[in-house]
Enzyme design. Sequence first.
Site, PDB file in Angstrom:
ATOM      1  N   GLY A 165       0.692  -1.200   0.106  1.00 41.15           N
ATOM      2  CA  GLY A 165      -0.090  -0.040   0.197  1.00 41.15           C
ATOM      3  C   GLY A 165       0.704   1.082   0.090  1.00 41.15           C
ATOM      4  O   GLY A 165       0.271   2.320   0.289  1.00 41.15           O
ATOM      5  N   TYR A 217     -15.394  -4.753   7.267  1.00 38.25           N
ATOM      6  CA  TYR A 217     -13.922  -4.194   7.538  1.00 38.25           C
ATOM      7  C   TYR A 217     -13.402  -4.470   8.714  1.00 38.25           C
ATOM      8  O   TYR A 217     -12.196  -5.223   9.071  1.00 38.25           O
ATOM      9  CB  TYR A 217     -13.988  -2.656   7.341  1.00 38.25           C
ATOM     10  CG  TYR A 217     -12.361  -2.257   7.124  1.00 38.25           C
ATOM     11  CD1 TYR A 217     -11.570  -2.815   5.971  1.00 38.25           C
ATOM     12  CD2 TYR A 217     -12.006  -1.223   7.770  1.00 38.25           C
ATOM     13  CE1 TYR A 217     -10.116  -2.483   6.107  1.00 38.25           C
ATOM     14  CE2 TYR A 217     -10.627  -0.777   7.425  1.00 38.25           C
ATOM     15  CZ  TYR A 217     -10.021  -1.186   6.978  1.00 38.25           C
ATOM     16  OH  TYR A 217      -8.701  -0.811   6.785  1.00 38.25           O
ATOM     17  N   LYS A 230      -9.747  -7.335  10.085  1.00 39.41           N
ATOM     18  CA  LYS A 230      -8.467  -6.842  10.990  1.00 39.41           C
ATOM     19  C   LYS A 230      -8.522  -7.755  12.366  1.00 39.41           C
ATOM     20  O   LYS A 230      -7.312  -7.888  12.909  1.00 39.41           O
ATOM     21  CB  LYS A 230      -8.647  -5.363  11.096  1.00 39.41           C
ATOM     22  CG  LYS A 230      -8.407  -4.645   9.922  1.00 39.41           C
ATOM     23  CD  LYS A 230      -7.077  -4.821   9.234  1.00 39.41           C
ATOM     24  CE  LYS A 230      -6.889  -3.982   7.835  1.00 39.41           C
ATOM     25  NZ  LYS A 230      -5.668  -3.664   7.244  1.00 39.41           N
ATOM     26  N   LEU A 244      -8.256   8.780   9.755  1.00 41.05           N
ATOM     27  CA  LEU A 244      -7.184   9.384   8.940  1.00 41.05           C
ATOM     28  C   LEU A 244      -7.495  10.435   8.050  1.00 41.05           C
ATOM     29  O   LEU A 244      -8.613  10.236   7.383  1.00 41.05           O
ATOM     30  CB  LEU A 244      -6.021   8.730   8.449  1.00 41.05           C
ATOM     31  CG  LEU A 244      -5.504   7.490   9.232  1.00 41.05           C
ATOM     32  CD1 LEU A 244      -4.347   6.715   8.483  1.00 41.05           C
ATOM     33  CD2 LEU A 244      -4.930   8.118  10.313  1.00 41.05           C
ATOM     34  N   HIS A 255     -13.926   9.312   3.166  1.00 40.50           N
ATOM     35  CA  HIS A 255     -14.096   9.426   4.506  1.00 40.50           C
ATOM     36  C   HIS A 255     -14.791  10.961   4.671  1.00 40.50           C
ATOM     37  O   HIS A 255     -14.531  11.596   3.774  1.00 40.50           O
ATOM     38  CB  HIS A 255     -12.955   9.295   5.720  1.00 40.50           C
ATOM     39  CG  HIS A 255     -12.561   7.795   5.843  1.00 40.50           C
ATOM     40  ND1 HIS A 255     -13.259   7.153   6.662  1.00 40.50           N
ATOM     41  CD2 HIS A 255     -11.873   6.956   4.917  1.00 40.50           C
ATOM     42  CE1 HIS A 255     -12.694   5.824   6.803  1.00 40.50           C
ATOM     43  NE2 HIS A 255     -11.991   5.589   5.639  1.00 40.50           N
ATOM     44  N   TRP A 288     -24.096  14.661   5.711  1.00 39.74           N
ATOM     45  CA  TRP A 288     -24.838  13.144   5.917  1.00 39.74           C
ATOM     46  C   TRP A 288     -25.230  13.371   7.578  1.00 39.74           C
ATOM     47  O   TRP A 288     -24.280  13.407   8.136  1.00 39.74           O
ATOM     48  CB  TRP A 288     -24.275  11.934   5.513  1.00 39.74           C
ATOM     49  CG  TRP A 288     -24.109  12.005   4.168  1.00 39.74           C
ATOM     50  CD1 TRP A 288     -24.464  12.672   3.087  1.00 39.74           C
ATOM     51  CD2 TRP A 288     -23.243  10.855   3.464  1.00 39.74           C
ATOM     52  NE1 TRP A 288     -23.899  12.289   1.992  1.00 39.74           N
ATOM     53  CE2 TRP A 288     -23.195  11.356   2.094  1.00 39.74           C
ATOM     54  CE3 TRP A 288     -22.303  10.130   3.736  1.00 39.74           C
ATOM     55  CZ2 TRP A 288     -22.359  10.698   1.045  1.00 39.74           C
ATOM     56  CZ3 TRP A 288     -21.701   9.044   2.785  1.00 39.74           C
ATOM     57  CH2 TRP A 288     -21.815   9.568   1.511  1.00 39.74           C
TER      58      TRP A 288
HETATM   59  P1  GDP Z   1     -17.028   6.062   9.901  1.00 39.69           P
HETATM   60  O1  GDP Z   1     -16.188   6.857  10.642  1.00 39.69           O
HETATM   61  O2  GDP Z   1     -16.546   4.864   9.470  1.00 39.69           O
HETATM   62  O3  GDP Z   1     -18.100   6.207  10.108  1.00 39.69           O
HETATM   63  O4  GDP Z   1     -16.665   6.853   8.375  1.00 39.69           O
HETATM   64  P2  GDP Z   1     -16.765   8.196   7.697  1.00 39.69           P
HETATM   65  O5  GDP Z   1     -15.626   8.923   7.925  1.00 39.69           O
HETATM   66  O6  GDP Z   1     -17.158   8.083   6.026  1.00 39.69           O
HETATM   67  O7  GDP Z   1     -18.230   9.021   8.359  1.00 39.69           O
HETATM   68  C1  GDP Z   1     -17.984   9.640   9.678  1.00 39.69           C
HETATM   69  C2  GDP Z   1     -19.205  10.326   9.996  1.00 39.69           C
HETATM   70  O8  GDP Z   1     -19.600  11.562   9.021  1.00 39.69           O
HETATM   71  C3  GDP Z   1     -20.772   9.546   9.857  1.00 39.69           C
HETATM   72  O9  GDP Z   1     -21.557   9.912  10.619  1.00 39.69           O
HETATM   73  C4  GDP Z   1     -21.212  10.014   8.433  1.00 39.69           C
HETATM   74  O10 GDP Z   1     -22.544  10.102   8.247  1.00 39.69           O
HETATM   75  C5  GDP Z   1     -20.569  11.621   8.498  1.00 39.69           C
HETATM   76  N1  GDP Z   1     -20.623  12.394   7.381  1.00 39.69           N
HETATM   77  C6  GDP Z   1     -21.378  13.511   7.199  1.00 39.69           C
HETATM   78  N2  GDP Z   1     -21.311  13.875   5.699  1.00 39.69           N
HETATM   79  C7  GDP Z   1     -20.404  13.072   5.045  1.00 39.69           C
HETATM   80  C8  GDP Z   1     -20.112  12.823   3.753  1.00 39.69           C
HETATM   81  O11 GDP Z   1     -20.196  13.633   2.873  1.00 39.69           O
HETATM   82  N3  GDP Z   1     -19.172  11.713   3.440  1.00 39.69           N
HETATM   83  C9  GDP Z   1     -18.979  10.752   4.518  1.00 39.69           C
HETATM   84  N4  GDP Z   1     -18.296   9.490   4.291  1.00 39.69           N
HETATM   85  N5  GDP Z   1     -19.324  10.997   5.672  1.00 39.69           N
HETATM   86  C10 GDP Z   1     -20.036  11.848   6.140  1.00 39.69           C
END
Ligand code: GDP
Length: 317
Positions: A13, A138, A142, A168, A181, A204
């Site tokens: 990676g 996922y 691990k 990260l 993320h 979101w």
């Molecule tokens: P997680 O830590 O595995 O839940 O992964 P994420 O980093 O994708 O999401 C973290 C939080 O951010 C969750 O509550 C999502 O709903 C929120 N979130 C808000 N807006 C977004 C977006 O546009 N993309 C993603 N990936 N997460 C979002």
Amino acid sequence: MSFWKNKRVLVTGGAGFLGRHIVERLKNTGCEFFVPRKKQFDFTRLEAAGECLATFKPQVVIHGAAYYGGIWINQLYPGRIFYENLVMGANLMEAARQHDVEKFVQIGTACSYPGYLENELAEKDLWNGLPHETVVNYGMTKKILAIQALAYKKQYGLDSIHLILTNLYGPRDTFHPERSHVVAALIRKFVEAKQSGAPEVEVWGTGRPIREFLYVDDCAAAILLAAEKYEALEPMNIGTGVGTSIRELAESIMQVTGYPGTIRWNTSKPDGQMKKILEISKMRRVLNWQPPTSLRAGLEKTIAWYVANKEEADNRL
Ligand code: GDP
């Protein structure tokens, strides 16, 4: 003599997000490092993992290759996430023990922790429940690899460590909306909304979940320190110990990007785990270190990098 001097180090990676930052840091250590490319060595095949180790003959393997992403990719491709991460990890550890690797560094994830713990996630709680349903595919892979590490130490004497990383972010992250993320996703949304003059940005969930955000280069520093100093098989957390709500994060990104509009919360998208913060006292004690980059400073660097490299960043899947 330093741990790294003249060591042969394989970084799987190493062309990816975290891996590139690990490689940048390895350049200053006097080691010889190798970055295998997927086209040449597909680690979902054991023979390919074996050929890779036979070719580079590493003493240290940092297994950073993963097929993963944010909360959404886990809903889109749960099967591929499960299969690739499990099989790649299992194959690499098997190849490592066959080729007498001295230290295998497994990159784990905070998604492995039970999904509904109230407190900060401490290593002793890792086995006390299933991961949250949004990331179980996922997270479990691990965890199984941590069991493989125990078995391989017992039967073959393979030395390995398992580092549990928190969320990260940073330059060279994945900014693609399917895979990103939250930090990268929101940076892209706010920068594009500012450029196009859009009146609102969709974020979101409810904004209430709490996450911990570690700047990628700090994480790379921690991984090298841990490879050098940590010897035990028990997983060790790598994080900041600082929690930030998604609402606060969105507001900070809005400020740093200078976006003048408003946020629309899309509660039809999942919140995921309500709180994910690692307990980092073991990391502090063992590494005698803590991450130097504040969230604000890290966001400023990441946003500046994204604006300057938008096309390249957007095209990376
Ligand atoms: P997680 O830590 O595995 O839940 O992964 P994420 O980093 O994708 O999401 C973290 C939080 O951010 C969750 O509550 C999502 O709903 C929120 N979130 C808000 N807006 C977004 C977006 O546009 N993309 C993603 N990936 N997460 C979002």
